[in-house]
Design a protein around this motif. Structure first.
Motif, PDB file in Angstrom:
ATOM      1  N   ASN A  96       0.839  -1.206   0.000  1.00  0.00           N
ATOM      2  CA  ASN A  96       0.000   0.000   0.000  1.00  0.00           C
ATOM      3  C   ASN A  96       0.869   1.250   0.000  1.00  0.00           C
ATOM      4  OD1 ASN A  96      -2.359  -1.456   0.036  1.00  0.00           O
ATOM      5  ND2 ASN A  96      -2.710  -1.242   2.238  1.00  0.00           N
ATOM      6  N   ARG A  97       1.924   1.181   0.788  1.00  0.00           N
ATOM      7  CA  ARG A  97       2.781   2.348   0.938  1.00  0.00           C
ATOM      8  C   ARG A  97       3.512   2.665  -0.369  1.00  0.00           C
ATOM      9  NH1 ARG A  97       6.493   3.213   6.300  1.00  0.00           N
ATOM     10  NH2 ARG A  97       6.970   5.391   5.903  1.00  0.00           N
ATOM     11  N   TYR A 106       2.628   1.716  -3.353  1.00  0.00           N
ATOM     12  CA  TYR A 106       1.666   2.034  -4.423  1.00  0.00           C
ATOM     13  C   TYR A 106       1.181   3.477  -4.331  1.00  0.00           C
ATOM     14  CZ  TYR A 106      -1.893   0.739  -7.914  1.00  0.00           C
ATOM     15  OH  TYR A 106      -2.645   0.627  -9.059  1.00  0.00           O
ATOM     16  N   SER A 107       1.147   4.009  -3.110  1.00  0.00           N
ATOM     17  CA  SER A 107       0.635   5.371  -2.916  1.00  0.00           C
ATOM     18  C   SER A 107       1.735   6.415  -2.839  1.00  0.00           C
ATOM     19  CB  SER A 107      -0.182   5.443  -1.615  1.00  0.00           C
ATOM     20  OG  SER A 107      -1.243   4.540  -1.653  1.00  0.00           O
TER      21      SER A 107
END
Lengths: 330, 414
Positions: B175-176, B178-179
């Motif tokens: 998540n980290r 990807y964002s």
């Protein structure tokens, strides 16, 4: 719709504009109508936690926000789902207006319908099926829209929103339903390359939404597209007893909901299928192991609903202090 | 050069290549014109891949095709090594295998390998537990390795693949990444991927193991199992529980949550490796990486290293003709073993220990030189088989004293 509407540079200019004031009055009316409708049907409003040791992992690719809680890593809530299930040990019918924070992928900054900080009208009903939940959601949305059309004529006028846009919705004909598989086939028919095993992508969602004049449900999403708490259909393995409610006119998703997994072993297996480490869900799994009621429920994005009602280009316009993913703002 | 050692690996040969590049693909140049050469007499083959031979045919219809295409006789320089590796455009059928957070990989080695892999245009995998142990930002961090790679990668080539294991999910590594605005150029250019770590070659069935000091142990307490080991602390990550359905759904969830990233799955050399690879491909994985039991750079119990897991050759045999992109690693450091792997079904081979030793020998160009030697060998050997692209290789190019048997169900017609 203009998908390139810039974010306000100045909070004063945003807050004092006649358009924002009209939008915030509509939002106020929406919240009144929610409380009026659910309160009159035996729901108890609860105040959801803002932080906890664990939160909903189900948000597509969004990063959670860590909080140092006396040396423990806590999370800001991405949704109230775990607490909603737990709250049913107190009351059979609950709702809350829940603040959520999700550090969404940067690509969502251009979808016009993502905020990093937003609110959900969260509802959960013990012993309910998916059909029960869609009925509650539909009745609630129809009631809210009626109230806004009745009481916010001036505000809709300021915003240039024609109340006739809701004629189909309030007609009492009921919201159409289609399965995820049908929606995928529809999208393939429109020439859109939708992955059949996944969530409807942003473009596909806008496309489906633009072809409709009234909100509609999409049901039976594939496992692998949602969090562990959406119940797998025992009669149709691989499909979930869940739903989204999509607004018409291209506004897209308003609401997600489902019948819930509530049995301990099923939840642990589903956690693994969603790549989660059960160890961090200790408090929740203890409650589930000791028993939580079966249930169904949903969460309606408050700002998204207001955006649809007001006919806004972007969802940030429905927030007093908008946080667009990746944009540094007050 | 540091104190990095690889006693079970042809360390000196790798170091020589890191120093001299393509020249090391031949006998010593000083022997040219004076030594009478022949098959080298060395130690017995270490495994079935080493025992197998490449067997060029006499009649070469594909060479005729190339001749017609070129209007001249083809040479080894006409072999096109550019390959799609797990959804990325790679200039060579190679990738940099995951290095974990073990101490053998110091700041300089991890970053040096990343920068050179980027410049070479081959994909790089960043190992799990780098974030929990070394952090997301900072000198040794995940982001430092990704930046070192991206800063050197040519446009349109290569890609970075970030692993996540069960405990890493707590750190939300994917998540980290990807964002993160810092990885956006990779994402926008289709050069970011995520690898689900199901297991590894060095310790099949076990999770990540690292030895940490007391301070680090305090930091990791609560997230990992810790136990004393001599005067240090052994940190164990769980291997994660997988069934067919769990693997299938995890892959689908990755595709759902990260639609713009490539999805790789790393399998241990388990006895059901073929079934697991099929599940991953059917669920939409862009690549399955298989680490033979002889592979791995990380810390592992001696017993696991000595006798647990299938050798890479047997993994390749069991998988047969892959129905997706198969990437393999396990003691690959030169072109001969790499071409055998490609002939046995792999799309590309990974460099793990070899890459570490090469950058340890020369942090500026060790990996570049090692790969230069491999690329020459790949071209020479593939052209010797009368073929001009790695994808044309097949098991017909292999001969083994024991026979290179392939499961009947996996035989490709014709």
């Amino acid at each position: 719709m203009d998908t390139t509407t810039p974010a306000p540079a100045d909070p004063r200019a945003h807050l004092t504009s006649p358009a924002t004031r009209a939008v915030l009055r509509v939002q106020h009316r929406v919240l009144d109508a929610v409380r009026e409708h659910l309160g009159g049907r035996g729901f108890t409003e609860m105040l959801p936690p803002v932080i906890g040791p664990v939160t909903d992992p189900g948000a597509r690719g969004a990063k959670q926000v860590d909080v140092d809680y006396y040396g423990h890593r806590y999370k800001l809530m991405t949704s109230a789902i775990l607490y909603k299930q737990a709250s049913l040990t107190a009351f059979d019918r609950i709702f809350c207006i829940a603040p959520n924070v999700r550090l969404e992928p940067l690509e969502t900054s251009s979808t016009s319908r993502h905020l990093a900080e937003f609110h959900q009208i969260d509802v959960e009903v013990a012993g309910a099926s998916r059909d029960d939940a869609t009925r509650v959601a539909e009745d609630l949305v129809v009631h809210v829209v009626r109230r806004v059309v009745e009481h916010c004529v001036a505000e809709l006028g300021v915003l240039g929103r024609d109340p006739d846009a809701f004629t189909d919705l309030v007609s009492g004909r009921g919201f159409e339903r289609r399965t995820h598989a049908t929606a995928v086939a529809d999208l393939h028919g429109f020439g859109h390359d939708q992955n059949p095993d996944a969530e409807i992508d942003w473009t596909g969602e806008a496309l489906l939404s633009s072809k409709s004049s009234s909100p509609f449900f999409v049901t039976d999403y594939p496992k692998g597209s949602r969090g562990f708490y959406d119940r797998e259909n025992p009669a149709n393995p691989g499909r979930l007893l869940n739903f989204d409610l999509l607004a018409p006119e291209g506004y897209g998703e308003l609401c997600s909901g489902s019948e819930r997994e509530h049995e301990y072993a099923a939840i642990v297996a589903r956690m693994r299928e969603t790549g989660e480490n059960p160890a961090k869900y200790a408090w929740y799994l203890k409650m589930v192991r000791e028993g939580v009621p079966s249930s169904a429920g949903f969460g309606i994005g408050l700002e998204r609903l207001v955006r649809y009602l007001c006919g806004l280009d972007s969802v940030w316009q429905a927030s007093a202090f908008p946080k667009i993913p990746g944009v540094v703002s007050p | 050069m540091t104190a990095l050692r690889a006693g079970t690996f042809p360390e000196q040969a790798v170091r020589e290549r890191a120093r001299t590049g393509a020249a090391a693909a031949f006998p010593s140049l000083s022997d040219y014109g004076s030594a009478l050469l022949g098959e080298p007499v060395g130690p017995a083959p270490a495994d079935a891949l080493d025992a197998a031979r490449l067997v060029p045919p006499v009649f070469m219809p594909l060479r005729l095709e190339k001749l017609i295409d070129l209007a001249r006789e083809p040479l080894h320089g006409d072999v096109d090594l550019a390959t799609t590796v797990g959804g990325f455009t790679a200039r060579l059928p190679l990738y940099l295998s995951a290095f974990g957070s073990t101490r053998a990989v110091g700041t300089d080695l991890g970053l040096a390998a990343a920068a050179q892999a980027g410049a070479l245009g081959i994909p790089m995998v960043v190992g799990e537990n780098v974030v929990p142990v070394d952090g997301y930002t900072g000198e040794r961090s995940l982001l430092a390795r990704i930046s070192a790679y991206a800063d050197h990668a040519p446009d349109g080539a290569g890609g970075v693949v970030v692993q996540q294991s069960t405990e890493d999910a707590d750190a939300e590594v994917w998540n980290r990444v990807y964002s993160d605005p810092a990885t956006r150029s990779l994402l926008d250019s289709g050069r970011l991927g995520f690898e689900l770590k199901v297991g590894q070659g060095a310790k099949p069935g076990l999770g990540g193991l690292t030895v940490v000091d007391g301070d680090a142990a305090d930091r990791l307490a609560g997230q990992y199992a810790l136990e004393p080991l001599g005067d240090r602390v052994l940190r164990s990550a769980s291997p994660g529980t997988f069934t067919e359905e769990i693997l299938r759904q995890q892959v689908r969830l990755m595709r759902n949550n990260y639609p713009r990233a490539r999805v790789w799955v790393k399998l241990p050399p388990g006895r059901d490796v073929a079934a697991a690879a099929d599940v991953a491909w059917q669920a939409g994985a862009d690549a399955v990486t298989v680490d033979g039991a002889e592979g791995g750079s990380g810390w592992a119990p001696t017993a696991s290293l000595a006798g647990v897991g299938l050798p890479l050759a047997e993994c390749l045999r069991r998988i047969g003709s892959p129905c997706g992109c198969l990437l393999v690693s396990g003691r690959v450091w030169e072109g001969l073993r790499a071409v055998k792997c490609l002939a046995a079904g792999a799309t590309a081979t990974g460099l793990g220990r070899a890459a570490l030793l090469a950058v340890d020998e020369n942090p500026r160009s060790g990996l570049t030189r090692l790969v230069e030697a491999m690329a020459l060998e790949l071209r020479l050997l593939i052209s010797a088989l009368g073929k001009y692209h790695p994808s044309a290789l097949s098991t017909e190019d292999l001969w083994s004293p024991a026979g290179w048997s392939v499961p009947a169900s996996s035989m490709v017609a014709g």
